[in-house]
Each structure stands twice: as structure tokens, then as C-alpha cells.
Design a protein around this motif. Structure first.
Motif, short mmCIF file in Angstrom:
data_model
loop_
_atom_site.label_atom_id
_atom_site.label_comp_id
_atom_site.label_asym_id
_atom_site.label_seq_id
_atom_site.Cartn_x
_atom_site.Cartn_y
_atom_site.Cartn_z
N THR A 34 0.84 -1.27 0.02
CA THR A 34 -0.12 -0.04 -0.09
C THR A 34 0.77 1.40 -0.08
O THR A 34 0.52 2.13 -0.40
CB THR A 34 -0.89 0.21 1.20
OG1 THR A 34 -0.02 -0.23 2.45
CG2 THR A 34 -2.06 -1.20 1.11
N VAL A 35 2.04 1.09 0.68
CA VAL A 35 2.90 2.31 0.65
C VAL A 35 3.40 2.63 -0.61
O VAL A 35 3.52 3.59 -1.23
CB VAL A 35 3.86 2.27 1.94
CG1 VAL A 35 5.23 3.31 1.39
CG2 VAL A 35 3.55 1.97 3.22
N GLU A 36 3.90 1.47 -1.64
CA GLU A 36 4.37 1.62 -2.77
C GLU A 36 3.15 2.32 -3.67
O GLU A 36 3.33 2.99 -4.69
CB GLU A 36 4.93 0.36 -3.45
CG GLU A 36 6.09 0.15 -2.74
CD GLU A 36 6.48 -1.60 -2.87
OE1 GLU A 36 7.61 -1.78 -3.20
OE2 GLU A 36 5.61 -2.56 -3.08
N MET A 37 2.02 1.75 -3.66
CA MET A 37 0.88 2.23 -4.38
C MET A 37 0.49 3.82 -4.02
O MET A 37 0.50 4.29 -5.11
CB MET A 37 -0.34 1.22 -4.11
CG MET A 37 -1.63 2.09 -4.99
SD MET A 37 -1.02 1.87 -6.65
CE MET A 37 -1.46 0.32 -7.22
N SER A 38 0.81 4.18 -3.00
CA SER A 38 0.62 5.58 -2.54
C SER A 38 1.71 6.24 -3.23
O SER A 38 1.53 7.39 -3.79
CB SER A 38 0.54 5.87 -1.07
OG SER A 38 1.50 5.55 -0.34
N CYS A 39 2.93 5.75 -3.31
CA CYS A 39 3.80 6.50 -3.94
C CYS A 39 3.74 6.71 -5.39
O CYS A 39 4.14 7.53 -5.93
CB CYS A 39 5.30 5.74 -3.50
SG CYS A 39 6.70 6.67 -4.17
N LEU A 40 3.19 5.55 -6.09
CA LEU A 40 2.92 5.61 -7.28
C LEU A 40 1.69 6.48 -7.70
O LEU A 40 2.04 7.36 -8.71
CB LEU A 40 2.56 3.97 -7.79
CG LEU A 40 3.52 3.02 -8.09
CD1 LEU A 40 3.05 1.54 -8.33
CD2 LEU A 40 4.60 3.54 -9.31
N GLU A 41 0.91 6.57 -6.84
CA GLU A 41 -0.14 7.57 -7.22
C GLU A 41 0.35 9.06 -7.17
O GLU A 41 -0.26 9.87 -7.92
CB GLU A 41 -1.57 7.27 -6.48
CG GLU A 41 -2.23 6.23 -6.47
CD GLU A 41 -3.60 6.01 -5.57
OE1 GLU A 41 -4.54 5.79 -6.01
OE2 GLU A 41 -3.28 6.19 -4.21
N VAL A 42 1.09 9.13 -6.18
CA VAL A 42 1.71 10.50 -6.14
C VAL A 42 2.54 11.05 -7.28
O VAL A 42 2.38 12.08 -7.75
CB VAL A 42 2.57 10.79 -4.67
CG1 VAL A 42 3.20 12.12 -4.69
CG2 VAL A 42 1.53 10.51 -3.59
N VAL A 43 3.37 10.03 -7.88
CA VAL A 43 4.01 10.28 -9.00
C VAL A 43 2.90 10.77 -10.00
O VAL A 43 3.08 11.39 -10.82
CB VAL A 43 4.81 9.01 -9.49
CG1 VAL A 43 5.58 9.30 -10.70
CG2 VAL A 43 6.02 8.97 -8.38
N TYR A 44 2.10 9.68 -10.19
CA TYR A 44 1.04 9.90 -11.34
C TYR A 44 0.30 11.30 -11.09
O TYR A 44 0.30 12.14 -11.97
CB TYR A 44 -0.15 8.91 -11.32
CG TYR A 44 -1.11 8.92 -12.08
CD1 TYR A 44 -0.76 8.83 -13.70
CD2 TYR A 44 -2.55 9.19 -11.85
CE1 TYR A 44 -1.92 8.88 -14.71
CE2 TYR A 44 -3.54 9.38 -12.62
CZ TYR A 44 -3.25 9.26 -14.09
OH TYR A 44 -4.04 9.39 -14.95
N PHE A 45 0.00 11.71 -9.87
CA PHE A 45 -0.79 13.01 -9.70
C PHE A 45 0.24 14.17 -9.84
O PHE A 45 -0.31 15.11 -10.37
CB PHE A 45 -1.41 12.96 -8.26
CG PHE A 45 -2.47 12.00 -8.11
CD1 PHE A 45 -3.22 11.56 -9.17
CD2 PHE A 45 -2.78 11.55 -6.76
CE1 PHE A 45 -4.28 10.61 -8.78
CE2 PHE A 45 -3.71 10.61 -6.60
CZ PHE A 45 -4.41 10.28 -7.64
N LEU A 46 1.33 14.05 -9.57
CA LEU A 46 2.47 15.02 -9.77
C LEU A 46 2.87 15.26 -11.30
O LEU A 46 3.59 16.19 -11.58
CB LEU A 46 3.53 14.91 -8.59
CG LEU A 46 3.40 15.22 -7.25
CD1 LEU A 46 4.54 14.92 -6.48
CD2 LEU A 46 2.93 16.63 -6.94
N LYS A 47 2.45 14.37 -12.09
CA LYS A 47 2.92 14.21 -13.34
C LYS A 47 4.34 14.42 -13.57
O LYS A 47 4.85 15.66 -14.04
CB LYS A 47 2.20 15.60 -14.18
CG LYS A 47 0.63 15.44 -14.12
CD LYS A 47 0.03 16.81 -14.76
CE LYS A 47 -1.72 16.60 -14.78
NZ LYS A 47 -2.52 15.64 -13.86
N ASN A 48 5.09 13.27 -13.58
CA ASN A 48 6.42 13.04 -13.68
C ASN A 48 7.33 13.91 -13.00
O ASN A 48 8.10 14.61 -13.62
CB ASN A 48 6.60 13.26 -15.42
CG ASN A 48 5.78 12.60 -16.20
OD1 ASN A 48 5.40 11.27 -15.80
ND2 ASN A 48 5.33 12.81 -17.37
N PRO A 49 7.14 13.92 -11.63
CA PRO A 49 8.06 14.58 -10.80
C PRO A 49 9.56 14.18 -10.87
O PRO A 49 9.95 13.08 -11.37
CB PRO A 49 7.59 14.56 -9.44
CG PRO A 49 7.00 12.94 -9.34
CD PRO A 49 6.56 12.96 -10.83
#
Length: 141
Positions: A34-49
């Protein structure tokens, strides 16, 4: 009442997502926490940080962010892309493997929207869109 409605909406959307995820045998998602999924979602939401933008957003150290990123790259959920001008800078990008998982609820949302369009007038939908814009663009920023 509004609080209960928003909570109910969020719960039903989330439950639909997890139900679809658990029933989709084509996706191999057992290897992600779940921690990894939240990290992935943040990457997706930030649009390629960049690595540092992700670390700053999550309020974690750069080495911690790098460790998480490298694990997700190995698992095939993330890719790093070089900046075209400065080759020292890498941007993070979610892969198709992540998007296949993340888009599981698209059909559910499309059905909800189609049903809403059947039951409501164009004016009602415009008002609803206006309110959602206020919530997402003004209030939640």
C-alpha cells in the motif's frame, strides 16, 4: 448531511476499485504494498516529478525516496526518463503496468456519469460540474 454524502461517494468509489482489482486475475498486483501504491499515485498525480520533488512532497529523505523508486522501477511500475537538456535530471513516469491497474474503475465511473446524464438535466450537470470545480480547484488546493 453533505459530509455523509461525500463520505459515501468516496467509499463506494473505493470499494468498486478494490472489488475490480481483486477480480482481475490478469493483473499481477500481489507484489506491491500500500505504501508503494501511494507513492505511485503521487508520481502519477504530480505528473512526472523528479526524485527530489517526490521526496519533498512525501516529506521523506532523498535516500528513502530513491530506495522506494528503485524498488518500483524493478517491479515495472515506474520508469525514469532523462531530461533532454540536463542529463543529470531524471523524471519519474508511471508505466503501462501501473495504468492498467489504476484505470480499473474507469468503466464504473463512466457508468455513473452516463446514469447521471440520464437522470439529470443539462443545467443540473452544469451546476454539479461548477461545484466540483470549486471543490477541486479552489477549496482543496
Amino acid at each position: 448531511m453533505l459530509n455523509n454524502l461525500i463520505e459515501d461517494f468516496y467509499m463506494k468509489l473505493t470499494m468498486s476499485f478494490y472489488k475490480n482489482a481483486s477480480q482481475n486475475e490478469a493483473l499481477d498486483i500481489g507484489d506491491i504494498s500500500t505504501v508503494e501504491m501511494s507513492c505511485l499515485e503521487v508520481v502519477y498525480f504530480l505528473k512526472n516529478p523528479t526524485y527530489s520533488e517526490l521526496a519533498e512532497f512525501l516529506n521523506i529523505s532523498q535516500p528513502n525516496a530513491t530506495y522506494r523508486i528503485n524498488k518500483l522501477i524493478k517491479k515495472g511500475y515506474l520508469a525514469k526518463v532523462n531530461d533532454k537538456k540536463d542529463r543529470r535530471i531524471f523524471y519519474l513516469q508511471v508505466t503501462d503496468k501501473f495504468m492498467d491497474y489504476y484505470c480499473l474503475n474507469d468503466n464504473y465511473l463512466n457508468n455513473v456519469i452516463a446514469e447521471l446524464e440520464k437522470r439529470c438535466t443539462a443545467n443540473d450537470i452544469q451546476q454539479f460540474e461548477k461545484m466540483l470545480n470549486i471543490i477541486t480547484k479552489d477549496i482543496m488546493e
